[in-house]
Scaffold this motif. Structure first.
Motif, PDB file in Angstrom:
ATOM      1  N   ALA A  29      30.787   6.723  -4.449  1.00 34.71           N
ATOM      2  CA  ALA A  29      31.041   7.212  -3.078  1.00 34.71           C
ATOM      3  C   ALA A  29      32.554   7.225  -2.875  1.00 34.71           C
ATOM      4  N   GLY A  30      33.110   6.232  -2.157  1.00 34.55           N
ATOM      5  CA  GLY A  30      34.561   6.192  -1.948  1.00 34.55           C
ATOM      6  C   GLY A  30      35.326   5.780  -3.199  1.00 34.55           C
ATOM      7  N   ALA A  99      39.565  -5.556   4.489  1.00 32.05           N
ATOM      8  CA  ALA A  99      40.395  -4.656   3.673  1.00 32.05           C
ATOM      9  C   ALA A  99      41.665  -4.237   4.398  1.00 32.05           C
ATOM     10  N   LEU A 103      42.041   1.510   2.858  1.00 29.24           N
ATOM     11  CA  LEU A 103      40.755   1.288   2.173  1.00 29.24           C
ATOM     12  C   LEU A 103      39.585   1.644   3.075  1.00 29.24           C
ATOM     13  N   ALA A 107      36.391   3.730   2.013  1.00 32.87           N
ATOM     14  CA  ALA A 107      35.179   2.940   1.754  1.00 32.87           C
ATOM     15  C   ALA A 107      34.025   3.420   2.629  1.00 32.87           C
ATOM     16  N   GLY A 110      27.520   2.685   2.655  1.00 34.40           N
ATOM     17  CA  GLY A 110      26.622   2.411   1.535  1.00 34.40           C
ATOM     18  C   GLY A 110      27.328   1.626   0.446  1.00 34.40           C
ATOM     19  N   PHE A 114      27.118  -2.559  -1.724  1.00 38.55           N
ATOM     20  CA  PHE A 114      26.989  -2.792  -3.171  1.00 38.55           C
ATOM     21  C   PHE A 114      28.236  -3.381  -3.808  1.00 38.55           C
ATOM     22  N   GLN A 115      29.289  -3.621  -3.019  1.00 39.89           N
ATOM     23  CA  GLN A 115      30.517  -4.130  -3.638  1.00 39.89           C
ATOM     24  C   GLN A 115      30.207  -5.432  -4.371  1.00 39.89           C
ATOM     25  N   ASP A 169      32.523  -8.128   4.811  1.00 34.46           N
ATOM     26  CA  ASP A 169      32.523  -8.457   6.245  1.00 34.46           C
ATOM     27  C   ASP A 169      31.446  -7.652   6.967  1.00 34.46           C
ATOM     28  N   LEU A 170      31.407  -6.357   6.694  1.00 33.41           N
ATOM     29  CA  LEU A 170      30.397  -5.482   7.315  1.00 33.41           C
ATOM     30  C   LEU A 170      29.000  -6.081   7.200  1.00 33.41           C
ATOM     31  N   GLU A 215      17.687   3.862  -7.045  1.00 31.46           N
ATOM     32  CA  GLU A 215      17.521   4.055  -5.599  1.00 31.46           C
ATOM     33  C   GLU A 215      18.883   4.305  -4.940  1.00 31.46           C
ATOM     34  N   LEU A 216      18.863   5.216  -3.977  1.00 31.99           N
ATOM     35  CA  LEU A 216      20.067   5.595  -3.230  1.00 31.99           C
ATOM     36  C   LEU A 216      19.924   5.106  -1.793  1.00 31.99           C
TER      37      LEU A 216
HETATM   38  C1  LIG Z   1      42.034  -4.645  -2.143  1.00 28.98           C
HETATM   39  C2  LIG Z   1      40.690  -4.582  -1.501  1.00 28.98           C
HETATM   40  C3  LIG Z   1      40.424  -5.384  -0.396  1.00 28.98           C
HETATM   41  C4  LIG Z   1      39.166  -5.346   0.205  1.00 28.98           C
HETATM   42  N1  LIG Z   1      38.901  -6.172   1.270  1.00 28.98           N
HETATM   43  C5  LIG Z   1      37.664  -6.154   1.832  1.00 28.98           C
HETATM   44  C6  LIG Z   1      37.346  -7.026   2.907  1.00 28.98           C
HETATM   45  O1  LIG Z   1      38.170  -7.810   3.363  1.00 28.98           O
HETATM   46  N2  LIG Z   1      36.092  -6.966   3.440  1.00 28.98           N
HETATM   47  C7  LIG Z   1      35.147  -6.099   2.956  1.00 28.98           C
HETATM   48  O2  LIG Z   1      34.028  -6.064   3.482  1.00 28.98           O
HETATM   49  N3  LIG Z   1      35.410  -5.286   1.920  1.00 28.98           N
HETATM   50  C8  LIG Z   1      36.636  -5.294   1.363  1.00 28.98           C
HETATM   51  N4  LIG Z   1      36.906  -4.471   0.313  1.00 28.98           N
HETATM   52  C9  LIG Z   1      35.798  -3.767  -0.326  1.00 28.98           C
HETATM   53  C10 LIG Z   1      35.600  -2.382   0.179  1.00 28.98           C
HETATM   54  O3  LIG Z   1      35.141  -2.441   1.508  1.00 28.98           O
HETATM   55  C11 LIG Z   1      34.545  -1.791  -0.755  1.00 28.98           C
HETATM   56  O4  LIG Z   1      35.193  -1.540  -1.985  1.00 28.98           O
HETATM   57  C12 LIG Z   1      33.952  -0.526  -0.221  1.00 28.98           C
HETATM   58  O5  LIG Z   1      33.240  -0.767   0.975  1.00 28.98           O
HETATM   59  C13 LIG Z   1      33.032   0.105  -1.236  1.00 28.98           C
HETATM   60  O6  LIG Z   1      32.654   1.380  -0.761  1.00 28.98           O
HETATM   61  P1  LIG Z   1      32.891   2.679  -1.642  1.00 28.98           P
HETATM   62  O7  LIG Z   1      32.321   3.820  -0.891  1.00 28.98           O
HETATM   63  O8  LIG Z   1      34.334   2.818  -2.031  1.00 28.98           O
HETATM   64  O9  LIG Z   1      32.006   2.301  -2.890  1.00 28.98           O
HETATM   65  P2  LIG Z   1      32.150   2.764  -4.429  1.00 28.98           P
HETATM   66  O10 LIG Z   1      33.287   2.031  -5.055  1.00 28.98           O
HETATM   67  O11 LIG Z   1      32.124   4.237  -4.537  1.00 28.98           O
HETATM   68  O12 LIG Z   1      30.772   2.194  -4.982  1.00 28.98           O
HETATM   69  C14 LIG Z   1      30.528   0.826  -5.059  1.00 28.98           C
HETATM   70  C15 LIG Z   1      29.136   0.621  -5.636  1.00 28.98           C
HETATM   71  O13 LIG Z   1      28.164   1.080  -4.713  1.00 28.98           O
HETATM   72  C16 LIG Z   1      27.297   2.029  -5.310  1.00 28.98           C
HETATM   73  N5  LIG Z   1      26.988   2.973  -4.235  1.00 28.98           N
HETATM   74  C17 LIG Z   1      27.868   3.546  -3.388  1.00 28.98           C
HETATM   75  N6  LIG Z   1      27.212   4.221  -2.444  1.00 28.98           N
HETATM   76  C18 LIG Z   1      25.895   4.079  -2.692  1.00 28.98           C
HETATM   77  C19 LIG Z   1      24.708   4.533  -2.052  1.00 28.98           C
HETATM   78  N7  LIG Z   1      24.747   5.281  -0.945  1.00 28.98           N
HETATM   79  N8  LIG Z   1      23.506   4.188  -2.583  1.00 28.98           N
HETATM   80  C20 LIG Z   1      23.442   3.418  -3.706  1.00 28.98           C
HETATM   81  N9  LIG Z   1      24.538   2.947  -4.353  1.00 28.98           N
HETATM   82  C21 LIG Z   1      25.736   3.283  -3.837  1.00 28.98           C
HETATM   83  C22 LIG Z   1      28.072   2.608  -6.462  1.00 28.98           C
HETATM   84  O14 LIG Z   1      27.213   3.059  -7.497  1.00 28.98           O
HETATM   85  C23 LIG Z   1      28.884   1.396  -6.915  1.00 28.98           C
HETATM   86  O15 LIG Z   1      28.099   0.582  -7.758  1.00 28.98           O
HETATM   87  C24 LIG Z   1      38.166  -4.462  -0.298  1.00 28.98           C
HETATM   88  C25 LIG Z   1      38.444  -3.631  -1.382  1.00 28.98           C
HETATM   89  C26 LIG Z   1      39.684  -3.686  -1.989  1.00 28.98           C
HETATM   90  C27 LIG Z   1      39.953  -2.790  -3.168  1.00 28.98           C
END
Ligand SMILES: Cc1cc2nc3c(=O)[nH]c(=O)nc-3n(C[C@H](O)[C@H](O)[C@H](O)COP(=O)(O)OP(=O)(O)OC[C@H]3O[C@@H](n4cnc5c(N)ncnc54)[C@H](O)[C@@H]3O)c2cc1C
Ligand code: SF4
Length: 336
Positions: A29-30, A99, A103, A107, A110, A114-115, A169-170, A215-216
């Motif tokens: 995703a992101g 974050a 970010l 982000a 979804g 999974f993070q 956090d979410l 699953e999505l």
């Molecule tokens: C430096 C840094 C600081 C951060 N600090 C925080 C923080 O303080 N609090 C916090 O909550 N988060 C924090 N984050 C995490 C950030 O919020 C997550 O990386 C982000 O939410 C992930 O979303 P994405 O869309 O980028 O996921 P992606 O990186 O694209 O995917 C992550 C995983 O989710 C799976 N996925 C994505 N979407 C779906 C879907 N719809 N269905 C099934 N699987 C899916 C992907 O296959 C992968 O395995 C931080 C990240 C970084 C890099």
């Protein structure tokens, strides 16, 4: 970097089908977590299925008075959505505590679910880690474990031990709000109550959640009750931005005639999943605000907590954060 193929399907059926026919494929995703993990060689998908063109990017009212958050809506657009700000301010606060602005703009909701854990050893291929390499051991239990779990851990036998936390956090706010996750997979659609979405490490610490292969997540449903009048989100961390929670607390209260009629408390940074105990929340129901015993609630929520050395301070920290969050939610103290 390992080589991988890439596709960007335009409908949900095609995206789910991609994972069904390509073993080793992963959704992206992101990319804010997955790409980091790929660069570190922790995750090695052989095919990326980019889901950004799927119709999962709106926030809509539901028939029962709740709100449906599309899985692809960014964390930023969710936090600043007028309906979220007015009806679910707890969720806005939790997202904005996470974050950085950049970010949160990338982000997705979804992806946030999974993070992966931020355990140092999970990212370090030179050390044992049962989550990354099942059966290899846990580098954190006798290592540097300042950010690790104090509740619901699995510390023996060595080949299934894990004391990692879920870093979101979410998700802590979603747990307090009793959200429901909607998924679509090879066998059709289903819903997962948020309390059942993430799991404790148990004897399979490599599994973070109860989602089945392929699953999505399409959306997250918020029930009508948003605790918009009385809520608090407190996040204790080493820096005030761009840092994960050492401990976080999400509280939602309903109060009538100076008495608590309903209470929700979810903890982050302390376990493999957002931590709730409904029987402890029930202790608050009926209590008069002027006499409410928040300290006993904090003690009960932390019952059974175990420190591993560097993280033992979290037990007292969590208790104090719970008391403070309850006072702020009840408006006995100003929000911090
Ligand atoms: C430096 C840094 C600081 C951060 N600090 C925080 C923080 O303080 N609090 C916090 O909550 N988060 C924090 N984050 C995490 C950030 O919020 C997550 O990386 C982000 O939410 C992930 O979303 P994405 O869309 O980028 O996921 P992606 O990186 O694209 O995917 C992550 C995983 O989710 C799976 N996925 C994505 N979407 C779906 C879907 N719809 N269905 C099934 N699987 C899916 C992907 O296959 C992968 O395995 C931080 C990240 C970084 C890099
Ligand atoms: S705590 Fe979990 S993620 Fe960290 S090293 Fe141990 S098994 Fe791996």
């Amino acid at each position: 970097m390992n080589s991988f193929s890439y596709t960007r399907p335009s409908d949900i059926g095609m995206a789910v089908g991609e994972l069904a026919i390509h073993e080793g494929a992963q959704f992206i995703a992101g990319g804010t977590n997955l790409l980091d993990l790929m660069k570190e060689n922790v995750e090695r998908p052989n095919r990326l299925v980019d889901i950004n063109r799927l119709a999962m990017n709106t926030i809509d009212d539901t028939e029962d008075g709740g709100l449906r958050l599309g899985a692809l809506v960014t964390n930023a657009d969710t936090a600043y959505h007028p309906a979220v700000e007015s009806r679910y301010p707890l969720l806005s606060r939790a997202i904005l505590a996470g974050a950085s602005a950049q970010l949160r703009n990338m982000a997705t909701n979804g992806g946030n679910l999974f993070q992966r854990t931020r355990c140092y050893y999970f990212y370090d291929l030179a050390t044992p880690c049962n989550k990354r390499e099942p059966g290899s051991g846990c580098g954190a239990i006798h290592g540097y474990n300042r950010i690790h779990a104090i509740l619901g851990t699995s510390d023996q036998p060595p080949e299934t031990a894990c004391i990692a936390t879920h870093p979101s956090d979410l998700c802590v706010a979603l747990a307090a709000l009793d959200a429901v996750v909607r998924v679509t997979g090879p066998t059709g659609e289903r819903t997962i109550p948020f309390a059942d979405f993430h799991r404790l490490p148990g004897d399979e610490p490599w599994r973070d959640n109860t989602v089945q292969p392929g699953e999505l997540v399409t959306a997250i449903d918020l029930p009508a009750k948003g605790f918009s009048d009385y809520n608090a989100y407190i996040k204790i961390r080493d820096r005030t931005s761009y840092a994960f929670a050492l401990v976080s607390v999400a509280v939602g209260l309903e109060i009538a005639d100076n008495r608590i009629t309903e209470a929700r408390i979810a903890l982050g940074g302390v376990a493999h999943k957002p931590w709730r105990k409904t029987e402890v929340e029930a202790m608050l129901v009926g209590q008069n605000l002027s006499e409410a015993d928040f300290q006993s609630v904090a003690e009960a929520l932390l019952a059974g907590a175990k420190g591993y050395g560097h993280n033992t301070f979290k037990i007292e920290l969590a208790k104090r954060a719970i008391v403070r969050a309850l006072k702020q939610a009840a408006k006995l103290e100003p929000a911090s």
